[in-house]
Design a protein around this motif. Structure first.
Motif, PDB file in Angstrom:
ATOM      1  N   GLU A   1       0.826  -1.207   0.000  1.00  0.00           N
ATOM      2  CA  GLU A   1       0.000   0.000   0.000  1.00  0.00           C
ATOM      3  C   GLU A   1       0.861   1.258   0.000  1.00  0.00           C
ATOM      4  OE1 GLU A   1      -3.202   0.174   2.850  1.00  0.00           O
ATOM      5  OE2 GLU A   1      -3.132  -2.006   3.116  1.00  0.00           O
ATOM      6  N   PHE A   2       0.423   2.252  -0.740  1.00  0.00           N
ATOM      7  CA  PHE A   2       1.057   3.571  -0.772  1.00  0.00           C
ATOM      8  C   PHE A   2      -0.043   4.604  -0.530  1.00  0.00           C
ATOM      9  CE2 PHE A   2       3.232   0.795  -3.770  1.00  0.00           C
ATOM     10  CZ  PHE A   2       4.572   0.943  -3.435  1.00  0.00           C
ATOM     11  N   ASP A   3       0.099   5.427   0.518  1.00  0.00           N
ATOM     12  CA  ASP A   3      -0.926   6.436   0.709  1.00  0.00           C
ATOM     13  C   ASP A   3      -0.656   7.649  -0.189  1.00  0.00           C
ATOM     14  OD1 ASP A   3       0.918   8.124   1.951  1.00  0.00           O
ATOM     15  OD2 ASP A   3      -0.042   8.067   3.912  1.00  0.00           O
ATOM     16  N   GLU A   4      -1.606   8.562  -0.218  1.00  0.00           N
ATOM     17  CA  GLU A   4      -1.542   9.690  -1.157  1.00  0.00           C
ATOM     18  C   GLU A   4      -0.320  10.567  -0.915  1.00  0.00           C
ATOM     19  OE1 GLU A   4      -4.452  13.303  -2.786  1.00  0.00           O
ATOM     20  OE2 GLU A   4      -4.890  12.284  -0.883  1.00  0.00           O
ATOM     21  N   LYS A   5      -0.002  10.849   0.357  1.00  0.00           N
ATOM     22  CA  LYS A   5       1.145  11.701   0.664  1.00  0.00           C
ATOM     23  C   LYS A   5       2.457  11.041   0.254  1.00  0.00           C
ATOM     24  CE  LYS A   5      -0.624  14.482   4.520  1.00  0.00           C
ATOM     25  NZ  LYS A   5      -0.400  14.837   5.956  1.00  0.00           N
ATOM     26  N   TYR A   6       2.572   9.749   0.484  1.00  0.00           N
ATOM     27  CA  TYR A   6       3.794   9.030   0.118  1.00  0.00           C
ATOM     28  C   TYR A   6       3.985   9.052  -1.389  1.00  0.00           C
ATOM     29  CZ  TYR A   6       7.419   5.440   0.179  1.00  0.00           C
ATOM     30  OH  TYR A   6       8.609   4.756   0.019  1.00  0.00           O
ATOM     31  N   LEU A   7       2.909   8.826  -2.121  1.00  0.00           N
ATOM     32  CA  LEU A   7       3.000   8.869  -3.580  1.00  0.00           C
ATOM     33  C   LEU A   7       3.410  10.256  -4.058  1.00  0.00           C
ATOM     34  CD1 LEU A   7      -0.203   6.844  -4.558  1.00  0.00           C
ATOM     35  CD2 LEU A   7       2.175   6.103  -4.824  1.00  0.00           C
TER      36      LEU A   7
ATOM     37  N   GLY B   1       2.088 -14.115   1.637  1.00  0.00           N
ATOM     38  CA  GLY B   1       1.529 -13.501   2.834  1.00  0.00           C
ATOM     39  C   GLY B   1       2.282 -12.292   3.340  1.00  0.00           C
ATOM     40  N   TYR B   2       2.996 -11.603   2.462  1.00  0.00           N
ATOM     41  CA  TYR B   2       3.764 -10.427   2.862  1.00  0.00           C
ATOM     42  C   TYR B   2       2.935  -9.167   2.652  1.00  0.00           C
ATOM     43  CZ  TYR B   2       7.470  -6.932   3.126  1.00  0.00           C
ATOM     44  OH  TYR B   2       8.230  -5.843   3.483  1.00  0.00           O
ATOM     45  N   LYS B   3       2.866  -8.333   3.687  1.00  0.00           N
ATOM     46  CA  LYS B   3       2.080  -7.111   3.617  1.00  0.00           C
ATOM     47  C   LYS B   3       2.931  -5.939   4.101  1.00  0.00           C
ATOM     48  CE  LYS B   3      -2.129  -9.740   4.533  1.00  0.00           C
ATOM     49  NZ  LYS B   3      -2.558  -9.756   3.130  1.00  0.00           N
ATOM     50  N   VAL B   4       2.959  -4.868   3.327  1.00  0.00           N
ATOM     51  CA  VAL B   4       3.761  -3.700   3.685  1.00  0.00           C
ATOM     52  C   VAL B   4       2.991  -2.431   3.304  1.00  0.00           C
ATOM     53  CG1 VAL B   4       5.009  -3.796   1.484  1.00  0.00           C
ATOM     54  CG2 VAL B   4       6.001  -2.559   3.421  1.00  0.00           C
ATOM     55  N   LYS B   5       3.121  -1.425   4.165  1.00  0.00           N
ATOM     56  CA  LYS B   5       2.417  -0.172   3.936  1.00  0.00           C
ATOM     57  C   LYS B   5       3.395   0.984   3.981  1.00  0.00           C
ATOM     58  CE  LYS B   5      -1.521   2.602   5.523  1.00  0.00           C
ATOM     59  NZ  LYS B   5      -2.644   2.697   6.489  1.00  0.00           N
ATOM     60  N   HIS B   6       3.269   1.913   3.020  1.00  0.00           N
ATOM     61  CA  HIS B   6       4.090   3.111   2.938  1.00  0.00           C
ATOM     62  C   HIS B   6       3.181   4.320   3.165  1.00  0.00           C
ATOM     63  CE1 HIS B   6       5.830  -0.035   0.426  1.00  0.00           C
ATOM     64  NE2 HIS B   6       7.017   0.524   0.582  1.00  0.00           N
ATOM     65  N   SER B   7       3.515   5.154   4.145  1.00  0.00           N
ATOM     66  CA  SER B   7       2.634   6.278   4.457  1.00  0.00           C
ATOM     67  C   SER B   7       3.406   7.477   4.994  1.00  0.00           C
ATOM     68  CB  SER B   7       1.578   5.842   5.487  1.00  0.00           C
ATOM     69  OG  SER B   7       2.207   5.443   6.706  1.00  0.00           O
ATOM     70  N   VAL B   8       2.749   8.606   5.001  1.00  0.00           N
ATOM     71  CA  VAL B   8       3.260   9.832   5.618  1.00  0.00           C
ATOM     72  C   VAL B   8       2.175  10.302   6.579  1.00  0.00           C
ATOM     73  CG1 VAL B   8       4.018  12.201   5.265  1.00  0.00           C
ATOM     74  CG2 VAL B   8       4.609  10.445   3.583  1.00  0.00           C
ATOM     75  N   ASP B   9       2.513  10.445   7.878  1.00  0.00           N
ATOM     76  CA  ASP B   9       1.493  10.784   8.866  1.00  0.00           C
ATOM     77  C   ASP B   9       1.260  12.291   8.950  1.00  0.00           C
ATOM     78  OD1 ASP B   9       3.525  11.880  10.410  1.00  0.00           O
ATOM     79  OD2 ASP B   9       3.528  10.287  11.908  1.00  0.00           O
ATOM     80  N   ILE B  10       0.427  12.700   9.897  1.00  0.00           N
ATOM     81  CA  ILE B  10       0.039  14.108  10.008  1.00  0.00           C
ATOM     82  C   ILE B  10       1.207  14.999  10.439  1.00  0.00           C
ATOM     83  CG2 ILE B  10      -2.373  13.586  10.476  1.00  0.00           C
ATOM     84  CD1 ILE B  10      -1.808  14.017  13.441  1.00  0.00           C
ATOM     85  N   PHE B  11       2.274  14.389  10.972  1.00  0.00           N
ATOM     86  CA  PHE B  11       3.463  15.143  11.363  1.00  0.00           C
ATOM     87  C   PHE B  11       4.541  15.098  10.269  1.00  0.00           C
ATOM     88  CE2 PHE B  11       1.561  13.466  15.307  1.00  0.00           C
ATOM     89  CZ  PHE B  11       1.235  14.675  15.923  1.00  0.00           C
ATOM     90  N   ASN B  12       4.157  14.629   9.083  1.00  0.00           N
ATOM     91  CA  ASN B  12       5.046  14.491   7.931  1.00  0.00           C
ATOM     92  C   ASN B  12       6.152  13.470   8.158  1.00  0.00           C
ATOM     93  OD1 ASN B  12       3.855  16.222   5.993  1.00  0.00           O
ATOM     94  ND2 ASN B  12       4.682  18.001   7.074  1.00  0.00           N
ATOM     95  N   LYS B  13       5.935  12.551   9.080  1.00  0.00           N
ATOM     96  CA  LYS B  13       6.868  11.446   9.259  1.00  0.00           C
ATOM     97  C   LYS B  13       6.576  10.376   8.210  1.00  0.00           C
ATOM     98  CE  LYS B  13       7.091  11.955  14.303  1.00  0.00           C
ATOM     99  NZ  LYS B  13       6.793  11.277  15.595  1.00  0.00           N
TER     100      LYS B  13
END
Length: 225
Positions: free
Chosen positions: A64-70, A100-112
Motif C-alpha cells: 500500500e502507498f498512501d496519497e502523501k507518500y505517492l 503472505g507479505y504485507k507492507v504499507k508506505h505512508s506519511v502521517d500528520i506530522f510528515n513522518k
C-alpha cells in the motif's frame, strides 16, 4: 559437478524468468492486472478510496502507498499511466516469490514517513523539533538510527555500535565511534569528501561501511583524498 551446478543455476533462472512472464493489462474497471502464462499467479493494482494505490495478488501479498507518500516519491503518478505501469511491473517482479507479505508506505500528520510490514520491520524518517533530518528502523537485524545528538553531531547507532561525525571548537571535522576509531579531517580533506559524497550523512555512511566494517582496525589519521 561443475556441469550439475551450471544446470541447476540455468534451471533456477529459467523458472525465475518464466514466473514473471505473462500478460499485463487492465480489467473491466480499468485497474492494472497481471496474469502469468501458467495461470498460477495473478496480481492487481488499484486506486483506493483515499487516493492511494494498493497492490495485491493471489499469494496474499499486499503493498500500500498512501496519497502523501505517492506525492513525495512518485509525483503525478495518479495521472501518469506509464508511471503506474512501471511501478506495477516492479511490484510483480518483487512479490511473485513472496507469500503472505504485507507492507504499507505512508506519511502521517506530522510528515513522518513510515514503512511498516507484517514481519516486524518498521522505519521512520522525518525532521526533529530542531529541523534536522533523521532516520530510524527496526527489523530482524536489530535497531538502527541516524540523527543529530544533543551536541549537534550526526550520530549513527546500530544495536551496540555507535559512531558520530561533527565539527569541533577549532573548526575541524572529526569521526569517532565507541570502538576507539578516530579520524580527523583538515579543511582541504573535508572539502574533498563533500565533493565526492555530497553530504555529511553520506560521508558517515561511507566511513562506517568501508573503514569500520571492511578493515576492522583502528584509524587515527588526517584523511586525504
Amino acid at each position: 559437478m561443475k556441469k550439475t551446478l551450471i544446470l541447476l543455476i540455468t534451471t533456477f533462472l529459467s523458472i525465475h524468468v518464466y514466473a514473471q512472464r505473462g500478460s499485463y493489462g487492465n480489467d473491466f474497471f480499468g485497474h492494472l492486472e497481471f496474469n502469468s502464462i501458467d495461470g498460477r499467479y495473478k496480481a492487481t493494482m488499484v486506486k483506493n478510496f483515499f487516493n492511494g494505490l494498493e497492490f495485491s495478488d493471489n499469494a496474499n501479498n499486499s503493498v500500500e502507498f498512501d496519497e502523501k507518500y505517492l506525492g513525495r516519491h512518485y509525483p503525478g503518478i495518479m495521472s501518469d499511466n506509464p508511471g503506474k505501469s512501471t511501478l506495477f511491473r516492479k511490484l510483480v517482479r518483487r512479490m511473485y516469490r513472496e507469500q503472505g507479505y504485507k507492507v504499507k508506505h505512508s506519511v502521517d500528520i506530522f510528515n513522518k514517513e513510515i514503512v511498516e510490514d507484517n514481519r516486524g520491520y518498521k522505519s521512520e524518517s522525518g525532521r526533529d523539533i530542531f529541523g534536522h533530518d533523521y532516520f530510524e528502523e527496526q527489523g530482524r537485524d536489530g535497531a538502527l538510527s541516524i540523527k543529530r545528538n544533543v551536541h549537534g553531531d550526526l550520530e549513527y547507532k546500530w544495536n551496540n555500535y555507535s559512531a558520530s561525525i561533527g565539527k569541533d571548537v577549532f573548526g575541524k571535522w572529526n569521526f569517532s565511534d565507541n570502538e576507539g576509531n578516530e579520524i580527523q579531517f583538515n579543511a582541504n580533506s573535508w572539502n574533498k569528501m563533500i565533493q565526492r559524497f555530497g553530504s555529511e550523512r553520506d560521508i558517515l555512511w561511507f566511513l562506517i561501511d568501508k573503514i569500520i566494517d571492511n578493515n576492522d582496525q583502528e584509524y587515527q589519521d588526517n584523511y586525504d583524498f
